[in-house]
Scaffold this motif. Structure first.
Motif, PDB file in Angstrom:
ATOM      1  N   THR A 245       0.829  -1.208   0.000  1.00  0.00           N
ATOM      2  CA  THR A 245       0.000   0.000   0.000  1.00  0.00           C
ATOM      3  C   THR A 245       0.862   1.256   0.000  1.00  0.00           C
ATOM      4  N   LEU A 246       1.973   1.201   0.755  1.00  0.00           N
ATOM      5  CA  LEU A 246       2.795   2.413   0.886  1.00  0.00           C
ATOM      6  C   LEU A 246       3.594   2.720  -0.378  1.00  0.00           C
ATOM      7  N   GLY A 247       4.179   1.702  -0.999  1.00  0.00           N
ATOM      8  CA  GLY A 247       4.973   1.955  -2.212  1.00  0.00           C
ATOM      9  C   GLY A 247       6.287   1.219  -2.223  1.00  0.00           C
ATOM     10  N   ASP A 248       7.078   1.460  -3.273  1.00  0.00           N
ATOM     11  CA  ASP A 248       8.304   0.701  -3.527  1.00  0.00           C
ATOM     12  C   ASP A 248       9.340   0.767  -2.422  1.00  0.00           C
ATOM     13  N   LYS A 249       9.388   1.900  -1.725  1.00  0.00           N
ATOM     14  CA  LYS A 249      10.419   2.051  -0.702  1.00  0.00           C
ATOM     15  C   LYS A 249      10.063   1.330   0.593  1.00  0.00           C
ATOM     16  N   ALA A 250       8.843   0.819   0.673  1.00  0.00           N
ATOM     17  CA  ALA A 250       8.427   0.090   1.884  1.00  0.00           C
ATOM     18  C   ALA A 250       8.602  -1.400   1.672  1.00  0.00           C
ATOM     19  N   LYS A 251       9.270  -2.048   2.635  1.00  0.00           N
ATOM     20  CA  LYS A 251       9.526  -3.493   2.543  1.00  0.00           C
ATOM     21  C   LYS A 251       9.245  -4.142   3.901  1.00  0.00           C
ATOM     22  N   GLY A 279      12.717  -6.875   2.891  1.00  0.00           N
ATOM     23  CA  GLY A 279      13.600  -5.745   3.184  1.00  0.00           C
ATOM     24  C   GLY A 279      14.809  -6.132   4.005  1.00  0.00           C
ATOM     25  N   GLY A 280      14.588  -7.001   4.984  1.00  0.00           N
ATOM     26  CA  GLY A 280      15.713  -7.352   5.843  1.00  0.00           C
ATOM     27  C   GLY A 280      15.314  -8.241   6.989  1.00  0.00           C
ATOM     28  N   PHE A 281      16.305  -8.458   7.859  1.00  0.00           N
ATOM     29  CA  PHE A 281      16.136  -9.402   8.975  1.00  0.00           C
ATOM     30  C   PHE A 281      16.580  -8.804  10.291  1.00  0.00           C
ATOM     31  N   HIS A 282      15.929  -9.278  11.329  1.00  0.00           N
ATOM     32  CA  HIS A 282      16.478  -9.178  12.674  1.00  0.00           C
ATOM     33  C   HIS A 282      16.762 -10.620  13.071  1.00  0.00           C
ATOM     34  N   ALA A 311      19.923 -17.748  -0.798  1.00  0.00           N
ATOM     35  CA  ALA A 311      20.850 -18.111  -1.880  1.00  0.00           C
ATOM     36  C   ALA A 311      20.069 -18.393  -3.162  1.00  0.00           C
ATOM     37  N   ASP A 312      18.919 -19.019  -3.019  1.00  0.00           N
ATOM     38  CA  ASP A 312      18.090 -19.312  -4.192  1.00  0.00           C
ATOM     39  C   ASP A 312      17.624 -18.001  -4.849  1.00  0.00           C
ATOM     40  N   SER A 313      17.176 -17.067  -4.023  1.00  0.00           N
ATOM     41  CA  SER A 313      16.713 -15.780  -4.573  1.00  0.00           C
ATOM     42  C   SER A 313      17.864 -14.998  -5.192  1.00  0.00           C
ATOM     43  N   GLN A 314      19.017 -15.085  -4.545  1.00  0.00           N
ATOM     44  CA  GLN A 314      20.208 -14.407  -5.081  1.00  0.00           C
ATOM     45  C   GLN A 314      20.528 -14.963  -6.469  1.00  0.00           C
ATOM     46  N   ALA A 319      22.161  -9.181  -8.175  1.00  0.00           N
ATOM     47  CA  ALA A 319      22.526  -8.124  -7.233  1.00  0.00           C
ATOM     48  C   ALA A 319      21.332  -7.292  -6.782  1.00  0.00           C
ATOM     49  N   ALA A 320      20.243  -7.330  -7.548  1.00  0.00           N
ATOM     50  CA  ALA A 320      19.055  -6.550  -7.175  1.00  0.00           C
ATOM     51  C   ALA A 320      18.483  -7.049  -5.847  1.00  0.00           C
ATOM     52  N   PHE A 321      18.790  -8.291  -5.530  1.00  0.00           N
ATOM     53  CA  PHE A 321      18.286  -8.881  -4.299  1.00  0.00           C
ATOM     54  C   PHE A 321      19.303  -8.638  -3.190  1.00  0.00           C
ATOM     55  N   ASN A 322      18.967  -7.737  -2.299  1.00  0.00           N
ATOM     56  CA  ASN A 322      19.976  -7.301  -1.346  1.00  0.00           C
ATOM     57  C   ASN A 322      19.373  -6.947   0.013  1.00  0.00           C
ATOM     58  N   PRO A 323      18.748  -7.916   0.708  1.00  0.00           N
ATOM     59  CA  PRO A 323      18.131  -7.581   1.989  1.00  0.00           C
ATOM     60  C   PRO A 323      19.172  -7.196   3.044  1.00  0.00           C
TER      61      PRO A 323
END
Ligand code: RM4
Ligand code: MN
Ligand code: MN
Length: 432
Positions: A245-251, A279-282, A311-314, A319-323
């Motif tokens: 809903t928010l847009g591309d910069k929100a993950k 977007g990323g991990f804790h 690794a599969d997504s990478q 390189a576009a995949f960069n959490p």
């Protein structure tokens, strides 16, 4: 020149004692891997590229609802936390960035903090906002929620705090904001389930609008706690809907401890990656809930399976995949520096083990429905002890073969225990 907190000569001395043994183990592993068609040198070079951010709030001793038992020489402010984070990176060479939490680590002099980070060879990953606690003298309360509160003044305050975090983050060179809220309800009927999420989205839009173009906003979900009946952003479905809903910069941000027991987290990772919203991990580990135990201490196989998906997504997305990789742990009974070093190494281990998976063979077994061999292909990588690769990567990057051993031999904790007597009102840490 990066300033070393621990004398480089001491680390060198410690390494010298273990070099020959490491080389022997490394050669043996290299021979075994080469029979599998794997080049150990390529894996070591890959391990050297790995980085996970350290949470500033993890540098102090944490606690539970019952008590906190502070350790000696705890950092009392953000500057001292940075020193501890620098030690972690100096010895592991796997934690080049720090993730800060505001207002716990709000610097009096943001430019000065950035200079200190530069001099220590550290950068800043995502900054974290805190609207789950009231600060002294705050004009409106978060007792009944922040971004989703029914009280407009509380919502506005929470939005403004997040915008302030972005501003501070810009000065520090951060490129992301992690938003986790404790908002929810303790009783059925307490809150309108749909209305609360509508208010969340409305508030989040205000934050998103203040986000620079090259920033990301990480929406972190959590099943429960502090709200025990329902949380507004309870699961990845909700966080995904919000991010869309928010847009591309929100993950979406996946904290490993924020799911119901037995949840298949690697599948959540695969789903989010497939739709470009991971977007990323804790990273942390848990047995029961949001336990915030050391990464890889309870279920290292789960950590490996998550990295297998990464690794599969990478491989698919390049390189576009960069959490973003960040630790989020609470250290209640160990030295936080030791826990953070070991945890960074455990996450790096899963990263290397996942790189060992024979993907061509795996695809073949999947296509031919050879279930047993497919499962064995993953196990083969997971069972490989890649410790010599990790140690060699550290050594080549200027770190310690044995980070905890070198840290203890250097006597860092004893030294800061003298330099850092406990002081009232020291900045918060460990409420995780
Ligand atoms: C939450 C969540 C957030 C962390 C706080 C301290 O449970 O994990 O990421 O910032 O704790
Ligand atoms: Mn978290
Ligand atoms: Mn948590």
């Amino acid at each position: 020149m990066t300033k070393n907190i621990i004398d480089a000569g001491l680390v060198e001395q410690h390494n010298a004692k273990q070099r020959a043994e490491l080389q022997a183990d490394y050669d043996a592993l290299g021979g075994m891997l080469s029979r599998r068609g794997v080049d150990i040198e390529a894996l070591t070079a890959k391990a050297q590229t790995f980085g996970v951010a350290v949470p500033s709030w993890g540098a102090g001793t944490g606690g539970t609802r019952f008590a906190r038992f502070p350790g000696k020489g705890e950092p009392r402010d953000v500057t001292e936390k940075m020193e501890d984070c620098a030690v972690i990176n100096q010895l592991t060479r796997a934690t080049p960035a720090v993730s800060l939490h505001f207002p716990w680590d709000k610097p009096a002099d943001p430019k000065g903090l950035r200079e200190q980070a530069d001099s220590l060879g550290l950068g800043f990953d995502a900054v974290n906002s805190n609207t789950f606690q009231d600060q002294a003298g705050q004009s409106a309360t978060y007792k009944f929620g922040s971004l989703t509160s029914t009280n407009k003044a509380s919502r506005e305050l929470a939005v403004q705090h997040n915008i302030d975090c972005i501003e501070l983050g810009k000065t520090l060179g951060s490129k992301g904001l992690t938003v986790w809220v404790g908002d929810g309800a303790n009783f059925p009927g307490q809150s309108n389930l749909r209305g609360a999420l509508e208010r969340y989205i409305d508030s989040a839009r205000g934050i998103y609008a203040a986000l620079p173009d090259d920033w990301q906003m990480y929406i972190e979900h959590k099943l429960f706690e502090p709200a025990f009946y329902c949380s507004v952003i309870a699961d990845w479905g909700t966080s995904f809907a919000v991010a869309q809903t928010l847009g591309d910069k929100a993950k979406c941000l996946v904290d490993l401890g924020h799911h119901a027991p037995n949840t298949n987290i690697e599948m959540i990772v695969a789903r989010l990656a497939q739709f470009g919203k991971l977007g990323g991990f804790h990273f942390n580990d848990s047995k029961y809930g949001d336990d915030d135990l050391d990464s890889g201490s309870i279920d290292p196989f789960q950590l490996f399976l998550i990295f297998n998906e990464l690794a599969d997504s990478q491989a698919r997305d390049g390189a576009a995949f960069n959490p973003s990789y960040m630790l989020d742990q609470s250290h209640n009974v160990t030295d936080p520096i030791e826990s953070l070093m070991s945890s960074a190494v455990e996450v790096q281990r899963a990263f290397v083990q996942a790189a060992l998976v024979d993907r061509t063979a795996l695809v073949g077994f999947q296509e031919s429905n050879d279930v047993l061999q497919a499962a064995q292909t993953l196990k083969k990588a997971f069972r490989t002890d890649v410790s010599p690769i990790l140690a060699m990567a550290r050594l080549r990057s200027g770190g310690a073969i044995d980070p905890v051993g070198a840290y203890r031999a250097a006597g860092y904790r004893e030294q800061v225990a003298v330099k850092r007597p406990p002081k009232a009102g020291a900045s918060g840490s460990g409420i995780v």
